[in-house]
Design an enzyme around this catalytic site. Sequence first.
Site, short mmCIF file in Angstrom:
data_model
loop_
_atom_site.label_atom_id
_atom_site.label_comp_id
_atom_site.label_asym_id
_atom_site.label_seq_id
_atom_site.Cartn_x
_atom_site.Cartn_y
_atom_site.Cartn_z
N GLY A 97 0.81 -1.29 0.08
CA GLY A 97 0.12 0.14 0.02
C GLY A 97 0.90 1.20 -0.02
CD GLU A 104 7.01 -3.02 2.46
OE1 GLU A 104 6.62 -2.09 3.00
OE2 GLU A 104 5.99 -3.54 1.74
C1 5RP Z 1 4.05 -0.54 2.63
C2 5RP Z 1 3.45 -1.51 3.21
C3 5RP Z 1 2.92 -1.37 4.39
O1 5RP Z 1 3.30 -2.36 5.43
C4 5RP Z 1 1.28 -1.42 4.33
O2 5RP Z 1 0.91 -0.63 3.59
C5 5RP Z 1 0.61 -1.10 5.89
O3 5RP Z 1 0.83 0.11 6.05
P1 5RP Z 1 0.14 0.96 7.28
O4 5RP Z 1 0.95 0.52 8.42
O5 5RP Z 1 0.25 2.40 6.80
O6 5RP Z 1 -1.24 0.65 7.35
O7 5RP Z 1 3.10 -2.71 2.62
O8 5RP Z 1 4.56 -0.78 1.05
#
Ligand code: 5RP
Length: 223
Positions: A97, A104
């Site tokens: 997201g 990652e």
């Molecule tokens: C970023 C990610 C994040 O871990 C995921 O989007 C969760 O984000 P948040 O802690 O802001 O809810 O995969 O690429």
Amino acid sequence: MSTQDDLKRAVAQAAVRHVVPGRILGVGTGSTVDRFIDALAAAGVPLAGAVSSSERSAARLQAAGIAMLDLNEVDDIPVYIDGADEIDPAFCMIKGGGAALTREKVVAAVARSFVCIADASKRVEVLGRFPLPVEVIPMARAYVTRELARLGGQPRWRQGVVTDNGNHILDVYGLAITDPAGTEARINQIVGVVTNGLFAARRADVLLLGTAQGVQESFRVPR
Ligand code: 5RP
């Protein structure tokens, strides 16, 4: 009543106990990880350094006085701490997201243990309500869009976003992902895909889930 932000702060705080003092820490990306970095800095846990999955987290870690390490100079990361957009009962996840999915996945692959920190809204029975992010080489974007549509999804270009690797993101809507490992492998076979946001081949090992009743800690392999 706990807000989503309260739950993120609670899991971020709980994750500090999973950090191995004096060793290298892998650090993910997102708003939950931002709170974790703040909690880590406040706790003053000594580290040999950190490997970050994004420029965003690297800047926050550096501001907290934590030394950044190049993954190419590191061969052992005991623990990687990161958030998720969705996590299922088998600890498979959708991530990306925040558009940091490729780095990652690389840091998670090196790490011996993946600690997922998430608020209760991220826990699902079947992955796919959250659109699946797919990082693509820019010149392959239209081709990959057509191929993802052939798999039954509705890909949308996340316009205006360029990843830390200089690539584009397609968000795939409408997938009910009943076979996360198979779907992950299938999408990776499309030429032009750098990686996709399914973390099934490398799932989380530990889940810290923030709920209104407190932080629930669970392990993929029962201890
Ligand atoms: C970023 C990610 C994040 O871990 C995921 O989007 C969760 O984000 P948040 O802690 O802001 O809810 O995969 O690429």
